[in-house]
Design a protein around this motif. Structure first.
Motif, PDB file in Angstrom:
ATOM      1  N   GLU A  51       2.285   1.768  -3.396  1.00 43.45           N
ATOM      2  CA  GLU A  51       1.277   2.330  -4.305  1.00 43.45           C
ATOM      3  C   GLU A  51       1.107   3.830  -4.066  1.00 43.45           C
ATOM      4  O   GLU A  51       0.945   4.601  -5.004  1.00 43.45           O
ATOM      5  CB  GLU A  51      -0.068   1.620  -4.132  1.00 43.45           C
ATOM      6  N   GLU A  52       1.155   4.197  -2.801  1.00 44.09           N
ATOM      7  CA  GLU A  52       1.078   5.630  -2.462  1.00 44.09           C
ATOM      8  C   GLU A  52       2.245   6.392  -3.080  1.00 44.09           C
ATOM      9  O   GLU A  52       2.090   7.485  -3.613  1.00 44.09           O
ATOM     10  CB  GLU A  52       1.159   5.812  -0.945  1.00 44.09           C
ATOM     11  N   GLU A  53       3.434   5.801  -2.969  1.00 37.93           N
ATOM     12  CA  GLU A  53       4.621   6.452  -3.517  1.00 37.93           C
ATOM     13  C   GLU A  53       4.502   6.621  -5.031  1.00 37.93           C
ATOM     14  O   GLU A  53       4.897   7.642  -5.583  1.00 37.93           O
ATOM     15  CB  GLU A  53       5.880   5.638  -3.172  1.00 37.93           C
ATOM     16  N   LYS A  90       3.303  10.161  -9.682  1.00 37.46           N
ATOM     17  CA  LYS A  90       2.426  10.580 -10.774  1.00 37.46           C
ATOM     18  C   LYS A  90       1.933  12.011 -10.550  1.00 37.46           C
ATOM     19  O   LYS A  90       1.923  12.828 -11.483  1.00 37.46           O
ATOM     20  CB  LYS A  90       1.238   9.619 -10.851  1.00 37.46           C
ATOM     21  N   ALA A  91       1.567  12.322  -9.325  1.00 38.38           N
ATOM     22  CA  ALA A  91       1.069  13.666  -9.009  1.00 38.38           C
ATOM     23  C   ALA A  91       2.147  14.721  -9.284  1.00 38.38           C
ATOM     24  O   ALA A  91       1.857  15.798  -9.828  1.00 38.38           O
ATOM     25  CB  ALA A  91       0.615  13.727  -7.549  1.00 38.38           C
ATOM     26  N   ARG A 133       1.685   6.884  -6.625  1.00 36.13           N
ATOM     27  CA  ARG A 133       0.670   7.931  -6.836  1.00 36.13           C
ATOM     28  C   ARG A 133       1.293   9.307  -6.676  1.00 36.13           C
ATOM     29  O   ARG A 133       1.008  10.223  -7.427  1.00 36.13           O
ATOM     30  CB  ARG A 133      -0.492   7.756  -5.835  1.00 36.13           C
ATOM     31  N   ASP A 134       2.140   9.443  -5.639  1.00 33.54           N
ATOM     32  CA  ASP A 134       2.817  10.725  -5.409  1.00 33.54           C
ATOM     33  C   ASP A 134       3.698  11.084  -6.600  1.00 33.54           C
ATOM     34  O   ASP A 134       3.764  12.253  -7.012  1.00 33.54           O
ATOM     35  CB  ASP A 134       3.699  10.650  -4.151  1.00 33.54           C
ATOM     36  N   ASP A 194       5.649  -1.814 -12.848  1.00 33.68           N
ATOM     37  CA  ASP A 194       6.022  -0.679 -11.993  1.00 33.68           C
ATOM     38  C   ASP A 194       7.379  -0.124 -12.410  1.00 33.68           C
ATOM     39  O   ASP A 194       7.594   1.091 -12.407  1.00 33.68           O
ATOM     40  CB  ASP A 194       6.065  -1.100 -10.518  1.00 33.68           C
ATOM     41  N   VAL A 199      -1.627   9.465 -17.959  1.00 32.66           N
ATOM     42  CA  VAL A 199      -2.492   9.295 -16.783  1.00 32.66           C
ATOM     43  C   VAL A 199      -3.453   8.135 -16.983  1.00 32.66           C
ATOM     44  O   VAL A 199      -3.645   7.304 -16.093  1.00 32.66           O
ATOM     45  CB  VAL A 199      -3.303  10.592 -16.521  1.00 32.66           C
ATOM     46  N   THR A 218       0.832  -1.190   0.000  1.00 32.53           N
ATOM     47  CA  THR A 218       0.000   0.000   0.000  1.00 32.53           C
ATOM     48  C   THR A 218       0.872   1.247   0.000  1.00 32.53           C
ATOM     49  O   THR A 218       0.608   2.201  -0.725  1.00 32.53           O
ATOM     50  CB  THR A 218      -0.917   0.007   1.252  1.00 32.53           C
TER      51      THR A 218
END
Lengths: 226, 226
Positions: free
Chosen positions: A10-12, A17-18, A14-15, A80, A142, A7
């Motif tokens: 996945e957050e990393e 990508k942001a 997402r960050d 990934d 995206v 998890t």
């Protein structure tokens, strides 16, 4: 524990990508405003665009750092891994686009020191094409949408043709008026910078297709597949 | 078993380095011959250079593939990771330099359709500077020599100045002779392509410094350190 780690990973991602999208939004704005500055002959706006360059450079280095950390600590496999490598490449392309916007603005401030050469028509069209390509390339990233990315690659010919057209038109003017030489060259360079922005958007799109399909379509690979 | 694996990994890294140097040698030759074609007005040589582009593109994709494989299968840490990421970046820079040599050759074939504008002086000087930078950037990579890489970064200003000088000189000619417009623009574009080759060499040098020192000197970071 494994679940927790995943998890977090996945957050990393997402960050990451942001951050890329944040950088993309700034660069898109720089491109749009550099053309606006050209058309409106607005040197103040051109200088504002130039002042955004350090922020873009910082974002690039931050994204590189994130990617290296993820590669080193997470040792990601397969998709990934491709996503992270893509992050490294996109940040480089975006940084170059930022540089090219600055190059355009430098020409704009020089152009504004002299009377306008002629009402620009094809340049804003080329700029609009380039902007659409950048926006759509980032969208395709995206959405992991290879079809959208493919459309970007197809628009690249349009950008090339517009650049050639501008070259011809401006040279014709320069042949009639000797005092137009320096300004003519500057307009041709602006067209060239815009075309290179379009090229970088195409790079991103090609990389997205590679990420999604796992096939390398660069350098005519696409043609071989059809 | 571990020892065996490590030896194999070292071999793979050596192979990667060899591929990069092979690509570098071809691109160095393309740059040298594109200028030679310009000075000697040799369209045949220009076409030969253009015909080398697919090979360079293939090498880039091969190197990328190697790097991705090493990242995925070997999951290298620390300095090997940085070396592999550097491989990805250098292959991209080299591929762009190959493209720029092709761009130069396209201008050369067009220039050769018309009488020579003037004896070129600064262009070969700029070309020589760019070539020296590329050669030295690759040397600094092989020797992991940050000092050598630093010298490349310093030469970049020289390349910029030469490009600006050429711009001024050619515009002056264009202001005197209207029929020089198209050829003048082409010469300025050649100068620009050479300056961009120098920029890519600087990129490589900055990355080498980052690999060796673990510090990011891009975007003025070097100045902060001094």
């Amino acid at each position: 524990m494994q679940g927790h780690t995943d998890t977090h990973f996945e957050e990393e991602l997402r960050d990451l990508k942001a951050e890329i999208l944040k950088m993309g939004a700034i660069v898109e704005e720089m491109i749009a405003r550099s053309t606006q500055a050209l058309v409106a002959r607005d040197s103040h706006m051109a200088e504002e665009v130039m002042s955004q360059d350090p922020e873009v450079n910082q974002l690039e280095m931050g994204i590189d750092e994130r990617c290296l950390q993820l590669l080193a600590l997470r040792q990601p496999a397969a998709s990934d891994l491709r996503f992270i490598i893509l992050g490294l490449k996109i940040s480089k392309d975006l940084e170059r686009m930022g540089d090219l916007s600055v190059d355009i603005c430098q020409q704009v401030t020089q152009l504004n020191l002299e009377p306008q050469l002629k009402p620009y028509q094809d340049l804003p069209r080329l700029a609009a094409t380039a902007q659409r390509m950048v926006k759509q390339a980032l969208d395709s990233f995206v959405k992991r949408d290879a079809e959208l990315a493919n459309q970007v690659c197809e628009m690249d010919d349009e950008a090339d043709d517009l650049k050639d057209q501008i070259f011809q038109d401006v040279v014709t003017i320069m042949q009639k008026e000797t005092e137009a030489a320096a300004r003519g060259v500057r307009l041709i360079l602006v067209a060239r910078h815009l075309e290179r922005i379009a090229d970088h958007a195409t790079n991103i799109a090609e990389e997205v297709i590679f990420m999604v399909n796992g096939k390398d379509i660069r350098h005519g690979g696409a043609k071989l597949r059809h």
